[in-house]
Design an enzyme around this catalytic site. Structure first.
Site, PDB file in Angstrom:
ATOM      1  N   THR A  34      -4.712  -7.385  10.615  1.00 24.35           N
ATOM      2  CA  THR A  34      -4.901  -6.095   9.947  1.00 24.35           C
ATOM      3  C   THR A  34      -4.656  -4.931  10.897  1.00 24.35           C
ATOM      4  OG1 THR A  34      -7.273  -6.160  10.377  1.00 24.35           O
ATOM      5  CG2 THR A  34      -6.527  -6.983   8.235  1.00 24.35           C
ATOM      6  N   ARG A  89      -1.422 -14.287   4.136  1.00 26.88           N
ATOM      7  CA  ARG A  89      -2.185 -13.608   5.186  1.00 26.88           C
ATOM      8  C   ARG A  89      -1.551 -13.857   6.554  1.00 26.88           C
ATOM      9  NH1 ARG A  89      -6.738 -11.094   3.786  1.00 26.88           N
ATOM     10  NH2 ARG A  89      -7.855 -11.480   5.728  1.00 26.88           N
ATOM     11  N   HIS A 130      -1.829  -5.652   1.473  1.00 27.40           N
ATOM     12  CA  HIS A 130      -3.108  -6.325   1.267  1.00 27.40           C
ATOM     13  C   HIS A 130      -2.810  -7.695   0.695  1.00 27.40           C
ATOM     14  CE1 HIS A 130      -7.062  -7.332  -0.398  1.00 27.40           C
ATOM     15  NE2 HIS A 130      -6.404  -7.695  -1.486  1.00 27.40           N
ATOM     16  N   PHE A 165     -16.025   3.999   6.171  1.00 24.80           N
ATOM     17  CA  PHE A 165     -14.575   4.044   5.932  1.00 24.80           C
ATOM     18  C   PHE A 165     -14.213   4.037   4.448  1.00 24.80           C
ATOM     19  CE2 PHE A 165     -15.716  -0.428   6.398  1.00 24.80           C
ATOM     20  CZ  PHE A 165     -15.139  -0.995   5.264  1.00 24.80           C
ATOM     21  N   ASN A 214      -1.881  -0.160   7.008  1.00 29.85           N
ATOM     22  CA  ASN A 214      -1.278  -1.403   7.481  1.00 29.85           C
ATOM     23  C   ASN A 214      -0.395  -2.094   6.446  1.00 29.85           C
ATOM     24  OD1 ASN A 214      -3.264  -2.426   5.826  1.00 29.85           O
ATOM     25  ND2 ASN A 214      -4.456  -3.358   7.458  1.00 29.85           N
ATOM     26  N   LYS A 241       0.825  -1.197   0.000  1.00 31.51           N
ATOM     27  CA  LYS A 241       0.000   0.000   0.000  1.00 31.51           C
ATOM     28  C   LYS A 241       0.869   1.261   0.000  1.00 31.51           C
ATOM     29  CE  LYS A 241      -3.787  -2.322   2.439  1.00 31.51           C
ATOM     30  NZ  LYS A 241      -4.656  -2.269   3.641  1.00 31.51           N
ATOM     31  N   GLU A 290      -9.622 -10.117  -7.811  1.00 31.81           N
ATOM     32  CA  GLU A 290      -8.661  -9.021  -7.632  1.00 31.81           C
ATOM     33  C   GLU A 290      -7.538  -9.070  -8.675  1.00 31.81           C
ATOM     34  OE1 GLU A 290      -7.501  -9.402  -3.536  1.00 31.81           O
ATOM     35  OE2 GLU A 290      -9.431  -8.676  -2.803  1.00 31.81           O
ATOM     36  N   TYR A 309     -12.671  -2.471  -4.144  1.00 36.48           N
ATOM     37  CA  TYR A 309     -13.380  -2.352  -2.863  1.00 36.48           C
ATOM     38  C   TYR A 309     -14.895  -2.280  -3.041  1.00 36.48           C
ATOM     39  CZ  TYR A 309      -8.820  -1.501  -0.718  1.00 36.48           C
ATOM     40  OH  TYR A 309      -7.535  -1.623  -0.275  1.00 36.48           O
TER      41      TYR A 309
END
Length: 141
Positions: free
Chosen positions: A94, A88, A122, A60, A119, A12, A133, A52
């Protein structure tokens, strides 16, 4: 034996800004996963709306889109046995404050007091999400 999977990994804007892309990719490759596609770009609103889509209308959502378009993102397709679950686990919770040491977020992340959790990374959360995705970020694959 489990079949080979692919997942989308994003470094990110906060991770790119802090110069952590190489460290994230090092951890992915050290774990034994293969990076099969890699690109740095600034995400457009259209791309983020697709990515998203399930969060549109949530409180958010706008701050998240604003954060994710605030600078370059490094997108990677990563391949390996159980890579979705494995990445993950490698990423950690997260919530960086709660992420265990040894994870990307536990070692490199923290709470910055922003409206959206910054964070670092992803990772897709299921085979279905990964396929969707990857199709958004790497339509040629």
């Amino acid at each position: 034996m489990a079949s080979t999977e692919r997942t989308l990994v994003l470094v990110k804007p906060d991770g790119v800004r802090r110069g952590l892309t190489g460290e994230v990719l090092r951890r992915v490759e050290t774990k034994g996963y293969a990076v099969v596609a890699l690109e740095m770009r600034v995400a457009t609103r259209d791309l983020l709306e697709q990515h998203y889509a399930e969060h549109i209308g949530k409180p958010f959502y706008e701050p998240l889109v604003e954060f994710m378009s605030s600078g370059p993102v490094v997108a990677a397709v990563v391949e390996g046995q159980r890579v979705i679950e494995g990445f993950r686990s490698l990423a950690g919770s997260t919530e960086p404050t709660l992420a265990p040491p040894g994870t990307i977020r536990g070692d490199l992340g923290r709470d910055w007091g922003t409206s959206v959790q910054q964070n670092l990374v992803h990772g897709s959360d299921s085979v279905e999400s990964a396929a969707r995705e990857i199709g958004i970020w790497f339509p040629g694959l």
